[in-house]
Scaffold this motif. Structure first.
Motif, PDB file in Angstrom:
ATOM      1  N   ALA A 131       0.681  -1.358   0.196  1.00 26.38           N
ATOM      2  CA  ALA A 131      -0.293   0.142   0.355  1.00 26.38           C
ATOM      3  C   ALA A 131       0.675   1.638   0.180  1.00 26.38           C
ATOM      4  N   GLN A 132       1.864   1.397   1.000  1.00 22.63           N
ATOM      5  CA  GLN A 132       3.033   2.546   0.577  1.00 22.63           C
ATOM      6  C   GLN A 132       3.219   2.726  -0.465  1.00 22.63           C
ATOM      7  N   ALA A 133       3.940   1.725  -1.079  1.00 28.08           N
ATOM      8  CA  ALA A 133       4.875   1.856  -2.467  1.00 28.08           C
ATOM      9  C   ALA A 133       3.617   1.963  -3.465  1.00 28.08           C
ATOM     10  N   LEU A 134       2.566   1.450  -3.796  1.00 26.51           N
ATOM     11  CA  LEU A 134       1.411   1.743  -4.621  1.00 26.51           C
ATOM     12  C   LEU A 134       1.199   3.640  -4.502  1.00 26.51           C
ATOM     13  N   THR A 135       1.219   3.916  -3.284  1.00 25.13           N
ATOM     14  CA  THR A 135       1.320   5.451  -3.230  1.00 25.13           C
ATOM     15  C   THR A 135       2.426   5.865  -3.435  1.00 25.13           C
ATOM     16  N   ASN A 136       3.038   5.328  -2.860  1.00 27.82           N
ATOM     17  CA  ASN A 136       4.510   6.281  -2.647  1.00 27.82           C
ATOM     18  C   ASN A 136       4.575   6.384  -4.583  1.00 27.82           C
ATOM     19  N   THR A 137       4.402   5.478  -5.881  1.00 32.15           N
ATOM     20  CA  THR A 137       4.231   5.610  -7.299  1.00 32.15           C
ATOM     21  C   THR A 137       3.293   5.993  -7.874  1.00 32.15           C
ATOM     22  N   ALA A 138       2.374   6.128  -7.127  1.00 33.28           N
ATOM     23  CA  ALA A 138       1.035   6.782  -8.088  1.00 33.28           C
ATOM     24  C   ALA A 138       0.931   8.321  -7.683  1.00 33.28           C
ATOM     25  N   ILE A 140       5.272  15.398  -8.233  1.00 32.32           N
ATOM     26  CA  ILE A 140       5.157  15.874  -9.798  1.00 32.32           C
ATOM     27  C   ILE A 140       4.080  14.388 -10.528  1.00 32.32           C
ATOM     28  N   PRO A 141       3.840  15.563 -11.276  1.00 35.81           N
ATOM     29  CA  PRO A 141       2.997  14.078 -11.809  1.00 35.81           C
ATOM     30  C   PRO A 141       3.796  13.509 -12.829  1.00 35.81           C
ATOM     31  N   ILE A 142       3.389  11.850 -12.956  1.00 40.58           N
ATOM     32  CA  ILE A 142       3.913  10.467 -13.388  1.00 40.58           C
ATOM     33  C   ILE A 142       4.648  10.740 -14.798  1.00 40.58           C
ATOM     34  N   SER A 143       4.154  11.400 -15.847  1.00 41.10           N
ATOM     35  CA  SER A 143       4.658  12.389 -16.876  1.00 41.10           C
ATOM     36  C   SER A 143       6.123  12.985 -17.112  1.00 41.10           C
ATOM     37  N   GLU A 144       5.923  13.477 -15.741  1.00 41.24           N
ATOM     38  CA  GLU A 144       7.505  14.301 -15.396  1.00 41.24           C
ATOM     39  C   GLU A 144       8.535  13.906 -14.721  1.00 41.24           C
ATOM     40  N   LEU A 152      10.325   0.430 -15.201  1.00 43.99           N
ATOM     41  CA  LEU A 152      10.958   0.006 -14.238  1.00 43.99           C
ATOM     42  C   LEU A 152      11.531   0.613 -12.771  1.00 43.99           C
ATOM     43  N   SER A 153      12.514   1.541 -13.523  1.00 44.06           N
ATOM     44  CA  SER A 153      13.684   2.173 -12.501  1.00 44.06           C
ATOM     45  C   SER A 153      12.692   2.530 -11.999  1.00 44.06           C
ATOM     46  N   TYR A 154      11.641   3.851 -11.794  1.00 41.14           N
ATOM     47  CA  TYR A 154      10.560   4.161 -11.663  1.00 41.14           C
ATOM     48  C   TYR A 154      10.163   3.326 -10.398  1.00 41.14           C
ATOM     49  N   VAL A 155       9.914   2.760 -10.262  1.00 44.36           N
ATOM     50  CA  VAL A 155       8.718   2.013  -9.015  1.00 44.36           C
ATOM     51  C   VAL A 155       9.679   1.013  -8.604  1.00 44.36           C
TER      52      VAL A 155
END
Length: 97
Positions: free
Chosen positions: A36-43, A49-53, A63-66
């Motif tokens: 839950a914490q990992a998914l929240t941090n990733t989202a 900043i937005p995920i695209s940026e 893969l690097s981002y996750v």
């Protein structure tokens, strides 16, 4: 803020997890909290900043981002794990005697 919310959820899970589940219940609750914490941090993106940026910082590699977010979560998971373990182990010790 995320760490505080996850820590409160961990404390609640430590109190509410049935003692009869024993170690497997503890490991399962810890895994659910970690995910839950990992998914929240990733989202939420890198530093808000937005995920695209955020992906631009990681050469457009999901893969690097996750992996980066899993590493951040791993390093910040000590407090929620302590909040989960303290009431659960206390309850487990009281039920065994």
């Amino acid at each position: 803020m995320i760490l505080a919310a996850i820590t409160l959820c961990a404390l609640a899970l430590g109190v509410l997890t049935p003692v009869r589940w024993g170690v497997w219940g503890f490991v399962g609750a810890a895994a659910v909290l970690f995910l839950a914490q990992a998914l929240t941090n990733t989202a939420m993106g890198f530093e808000g900043i937005p995920i695209s940026e955020s992906l631009l910082l990681f050469n457009d590699s999901y893969l690097s981002y996750v992996g980066f977010n899993l590493q951040i979560t791993y390093r910040a998971f000590a407090l929620p794990l302590l909040a989960l373990a303290t009431p659960f182990i206390f309850r487990l010790a009281r039920s065994r005697t």
